[in-house]
Design a protein around this motif. Structure first.
Motif, PDB file in Angstrom:
ATOM      1  N   THR A  48      47.116  53.614  10.561  1.00 46.38           N
ATOM      2  CA  THR A  48      45.869  53.183   9.942  1.00 46.38           C
ATOM      3  C   THR A  48      46.154  52.565   8.582  1.00 46.38           C
ATOM      4  O   THR A  48      47.046  53.024   7.857  1.00 46.38           O
ATOM      5  N   VAL A  49      45.399  51.526   8.234  1.00 49.95           N
ATOM      6  CA  VAL A  49      45.408  50.990   6.878  1.00 49.95           C
ATOM      7  C   VAL A  49      44.263  51.661   6.127  1.00 49.95           C
ATOM      8  O   VAL A  49      43.091  51.477   6.482  1.00 49.95           O
ATOM      9  N   PHE A  50      44.594  52.455   5.137  1.00 52.46           N
ATOM     10  CA  PHE A  50      43.601  53.170   4.336  1.00 52.46           C
ATOM     11  C   PHE A  50      43.424  52.454   3.002  1.00 52.46           C
ATOM     12  O   PHE A  50      44.382  52.301   2.243  1.00 52.46           O
ATOM     13  N   MET A  51      42.213  52.027   2.720  1.00 48.32           N
ATOM     14  CA  MET A  51      41.898  51.411   1.427  1.00 48.32           C
ATOM     15  C   MET A  51      41.093  52.404   0.604  1.00 48.32           C
ATOM     16  O   MET A  51      40.116  52.991   1.100  1.00 48.32           O
ATOM     17  N   THR A  52      41.489  52.595  -0.648  1.00 44.21           N
ATOM     18  CA  THR A  52      40.852  53.592  -1.514  1.00 44.21           C
ATOM     19  C   THR A  52      40.154  52.905  -2.680  1.00 44.21           C
ATOM     20  O   THR A  52      40.659  51.911  -3.226  1.00 44.21           O
ATOM     21  N   ALA A  53      39.021  53.444  -3.063  1.00 48.78           N
ATOM     22  CA  ALA A  53      38.202  52.858  -4.123  1.00 48.78           C
ATOM     23  C   ALA A  53      38.752  53.222  -5.504  1.00 48.78           C
ATOM     24  O   ALA A  53      39.857  53.750  -5.642  1.00 48.78           O
ATOM     25  N   SER A  54      37.966  52.947  -6.528  1.00 47.76           N
ATOM     26  CA  SER A  54      38.362  53.122  -7.921  1.00 47.76           C
ATOM     27  C   SER A  54      37.510  54.196  -8.582  1.00 47.76           C
ATOM     28  O   SER A  54      36.452  54.572  -8.074  1.00 47.76           O
ATOM     29  N   THR A  55      37.983  54.682  -9.721  1.00 47.44           N
ATOM     30  CA  THR A  55      37.141  55.560 -10.541  1.00 47.44           C
ATOM     31  C   THR A  55      36.127  54.749 -11.346  1.00 47.44           C
ATOM     32  O   THR A  55      35.180  55.304 -11.898  1.00 47.44           O
ATOM     33  N   GLU A  56      36.327  53.444 -11.410  1.00 42.43           N
ATOM     34  CA  GLU A  56      35.459  52.560 -12.195  1.00 42.43           C
ATOM     35  C   GLU A  56      34.122  52.340 -11.504  1.00 42.43           C
ATOM     36  O   GLU A  56      34.000  52.489 -10.278  1.00 42.43           O
ATOM     37  N   SER A  57      33.121  51.943 -12.264  1.00 43.67           N
ATOM     38  CA  SER A  57      31.821  51.571 -11.703  1.00 43.67           C
ATOM     39  C   SER A  57      31.246  50.404 -12.495  1.00 43.67           C
ATOM     40  O   SER A  57      31.690  50.096 -13.597  1.00 43.67           O
ATOM     41  N   SER A  58      30.248  49.738 -11.889  1.00 44.27           N
ATOM     42  CA  SER A  58      29.553  48.595 -12.516  1.00 44.27           C
ATOM     43  C   SER A  58      30.503  47.443 -12.840  1.00 44.27           C
ATOM     44  O   SER A  58      30.503  46.910 -13.948  1.00 44.27           O
ATOM     45  N   ASN A  59      31.303  47.035 -11.848  1.00 49.51           N
ATOM     46  CA  ASN A  59      32.216  45.908 -12.023  1.00 49.51           C
ATOM     47  C   ASN A  59      31.462  44.606 -11.766  1.00 49.51           C
ATOM     48  O   ASN A  59      31.130  44.276 -10.625  1.00 49.51           O
ATOM     49  N   ARG A  60      31.188  43.840 -12.820  1.00 54.83           N
ATOM     50  CA  ARG A  60      30.394  42.625 -12.683  1.00 54.83           C
ATOM     51  C   ARG A  60      31.139  41.529 -11.933  1.00 54.83           C
ATOM     52  O   ARG A  60      30.542  40.724 -11.231  1.00 54.83           O
ATOM     53  N   TYR A  61      32.469  41.494 -12.102  1.00 54.73           N
ATOM     54  CA  TYR A  61      33.267  40.492 -11.395  1.00 54.73           C
ATOM     55  C   TYR A  61      33.126  40.670  -9.888  1.00 54.73           C
ATOM     56  O   TYR A  61      32.859  39.718  -9.150  1.00 54.73           O
ATOM     57  N   ALA A  62      33.287  41.907  -9.409  1.00 53.10           N
ATOM     58  CA  ALA A  62      33.161  42.176  -7.975  1.00 53.10           C
ATOM     59  C   ALA A  62      31.750  41.878  -7.488  1.00 53.10           C
ATOM     60  O   ALA A  62      31.555  41.307  -6.407  1.00 53.10           O
ATOM     61  N   ARG A  63      30.766  42.248  -8.273  1.00 52.61           N
ATOM     62  CA  ARG A  63      29.378  42.052  -7.859  1.00 52.61           C
ATOM     63  C   ARG A  63      29.012  40.571  -7.769  1.00 52.61           C
ATOM     64  O   ARG A  63      28.444  40.104  -6.781  1.00 52.61           O
ATOM     65  N   ASP A  64      29.370  39.796  -8.814  1.00 51.97           N
ATOM     66  CA  ASP A  64      28.901  38.416  -8.905  1.00 51.97           C
ATOM     67  C   ASP A  64      29.748  37.436  -8.097  1.00 51.97           C
ATOM     68  O   ASP A  64      29.219  36.518  -7.469  1.00 51.97           O
ATOM     69  N   LEU A  65      31.081  37.615  -8.107  1.00 50.00           N
ATOM     70  CA  LEU A  65      31.958  36.642  -7.460  1.00 50.00           C
ATOM     71  C   LEU A  65      32.359  37.044  -6.050  1.00 50.00           C
ATOM     72  O   LEU A  65      32.580  36.179  -5.199  1.00 50.00           O
ATOM     73  N   LEU A  66      32.471  38.330  -5.784  1.00 44.24           N
ATOM     74  CA  LEU A  66      32.892  38.782  -4.463  1.00 44.24           C
ATOM     75  C   LEU A  66      31.733  39.352  -3.653  1.00 44.24           C
ATOM     76  O   LEU A  66      31.920  39.721  -2.490  1.00 44.24           O
ATOM     77  N   ALA A  67      30.552  39.420  -4.262  1.00 47.70           N
ATOM     78  CA  ALA A  67      29.364  39.969  -3.591  1.00 47.70           C
ATOM     79  C   ALA A  67      29.655  41.361  -3.041  1.00 47.70           C
ATOM     80  O   ALA A  67      29.270  41.703  -1.929  1.00 47.70           O
ATOM     81  N   ALA A  68      30.372  42.153  -3.820  1.00 47.89           N
ATOM     82  CA  ALA A  68      30.730  43.504  -3.400  1.00 47.89           C
ATOM     83  C   ALA A  68      30.762  44.407  -4.617  1.00 47.89           C
ATOM     84  O   ALA A  68      30.945  43.950  -5.740  1.00 47.89           O
ATOM     85  N   ASN A  69      30.582  45.666  -4.357  1.00 45.94           N
ATOM     86  CA  ASN A  69      30.717  46.641  -5.426  1.00 45.94           C
ATOM     87  C   ASN A  69      31.081  47.973  -4.793  1.00 45.94           C
ATOM     88  O   ASN A  69      30.958  48.146  -3.586  1.00 45.94           O
ATOM     89  N   GLY A  70      31.542  48.901  -5.589  1.00 50.30           N
ATOM     90  CA  GLY A  70      31.993  50.163  -5.032  1.00 50.30           C
ATOM     91  C   GLY A  70      31.501  51.339  -5.848  1.00 50.30           C
ATOM     92  O   GLY A  70      31.479  51.289  -7.077  1.00 50.30           O
ATOM     93  N   THR A  71      31.112  52.413  -5.158  1.00 50.60           N
ATOM     94  CA  THR A  71      30.784  53.665  -5.818  1.00 50.60           C
ATOM     95  C   THR A  71      32.087  54.382  -6.130  1.00 50.60           C
ATOM     96  O   THR A  71      32.971  54.448  -5.274  1.00 50.60           O
ATOM     97  N   PRO A  72      32.258  54.898  -7.342  1.00 48.35           N
ATOM     98  CA  PRO A  72      33.542  55.498  -7.715  1.00 48.35           C
ATOM     99  C   PRO A  72      33.931  56.656  -6.794  1.00 48.35           C
ATOM    100  O   PRO A  72      33.137  57.575  -6.562  1.00 48.35           O
ATOM    101  N   SER A  73      35.140  56.587  -6.286  1.00 54.29           N
ATOM    102  CA  SER A  73      35.665  57.643  -5.431  1.00 54.29           C
ATOM    103  C   SER A  73      37.173  57.504  -5.335  1.00 54.29           C
ATOM    104  O   SER A  73      37.736  56.472  -5.708  1.00 54.29           O
TER     105      SER A  73
END
Length: 345
Positions: free
Chosen positions: A298-323
């Motif tokens: 399996t390829v496991f992708m893990t998120a970040s401890t960070e939140s409210s990343n404007r770059y991901a939201r605006d340019l990649l149309a994605a965001n992540g809940t910290p985990s």
């Protein structure tokens, strides 16, 4: 007689003069490189010593007593911890260095609590920690980054190194042994890609080394630190690859299926003598997983401890809940037995 320069020698067709000019040029280059190397090494040593002293000023690093022995005879498993993309120094609407520390230590506490659930059935005496890179935010990764950080590169180096120390010490309270594998990310890079510096001139890597030195007295930690871009993880019969994620794709971004195809090719061609089962990825600040072509890995992708990343939201149309990610592995059968997404919001 004044010797010809190299261009004049070329025009004159004088081979001996060309050779002499080349030799002199090589000697000059070698001397200049040695001077630069000596200066860089001196500078690195000064920065390291200053960071070491600054970390000590944050408080003593006391030895950790080993936990009580679990003497049960049941088949033991190990906790597998993928902790990545702390982005230490990043400042967003609801994230900064203080929030980073709070969430990372919260993750350590949750690792222990979830491990206790597993221990109700079988022993879990050891932990394997995979640090996946981008532990620091950096300061020169993209234009305008200076307005999105709360600390200098030196402060990031000190704070993240100390946080790695405290995270591992928390685990040592409840695990007999901790094995560490480390990978460095693109945000730890010193300078920009255009500067042409080695990839391993990286603050993430420096943080791992400084943390190792701060914990040099802890004999229950096994460190695996090197300059490899892709890290081989081995524990018992379990095999995995640890990557940051920017190794795949143009500009550091790839679609999920591109990453999976890379993982399949790594398994069949690039690492034919390393029969890895899984691949761990950070970088994208997303929690995902995809099966590999063999139906086992399996390829496991893990998120970040960070939140409210404007770059991901605006340019990649994605965001992540910290985990972050916690798993448990059977070191004999070499496979994952349980997996948790550990929420940190």
């Amino acid at each position: 007689m004044q010797p010809l320069n190299f261009n004049e020698a070329l025009e004159a067709g004088d081979l001996q003069t060309q050779v002499e000019e080349l030799r002199r040029a090589l000697d000059r280059s070698r001397r200049d490189l040695m001077k630069a190397k000596d200066f860089r090494e001196d500078l690195v040593q000064v920065v390291h010593d200053a960071a070491f002293d600054a970390m000590l000023a944050m408080g003593p690093v006391k030895p950790i007593a080993a936990p009580a022995k679990d003497k049960r005879k049941g088949k033991a498993e190990a906790a597998l911890i993928h902790s990545t993309d702390w982005q230490g120094g990043k400042r967003t609407l609801d994230y900064n260095s203080d929030v980073m520390r709070e969430r990372v230590m919260q993750f350590a506490d949750k690792v222990v609590r979830l491990t206790e659930i597993q221990r109700a059935d079988h022993p879990v005496r050891e932990a394997v920690v995979m640090f996946g890179g981008d532990m620091v935010e950096g300061v020169m990764i993209f234009p305008g980054q200076a307005f999105e950080v709360d600390s200098s590169l030196f402060e990031q180096y000190v704070n993240v190194s100390r946080l790695i120390v405290d995270f591992l010490r928390r685990l040592l309270v409840d695990f007999d042994k901790v094995t560490v594998f480390s990978e460095h990310g693109n945000h730890g890079r010193v300078g920009t890609k255009r500067d042409g510096l080695p990839r391993h001139d990286n603050i993430d890597l420096m943080c791992y080394h400084l943390a190792q030195q701060m914990l040099v007295g802890e004999k229950r930690i096994i460190w695996n630190i090197d300059t490899e871009d892709i890290k081989k993880v081995e524990f018992g019969n379990y095999r995995a690859l640890l990557i940051h994620g920017d190794e795949v794709g143009r500009g550091g971004f790839s679609s999920p299926m591109t990453i999976v195809r890379h993982a399949d090719r790594w398994r069949s061609g690039a690492y034919p003598d390393f029969d890895f089962r899984d691949v761990f990825v950070g970088h994208y600040h997303q929690h995902q997983e995809w099966n590999m072509a063999n139906g086992q890995g399996t390829v496991f992708m893990t998120a970040s401890t960070e939140s409210s990343n404007r770059y991901a939201r605006d340019l990649l149309a994605a965001n992540g809940t910290p985990s972050q990610r916690l798993m448990f592995i059977d070191p004999d059968k070499g496979r994952v037995t349980a997996s948790y997404r550990v929420w940190l919001d």
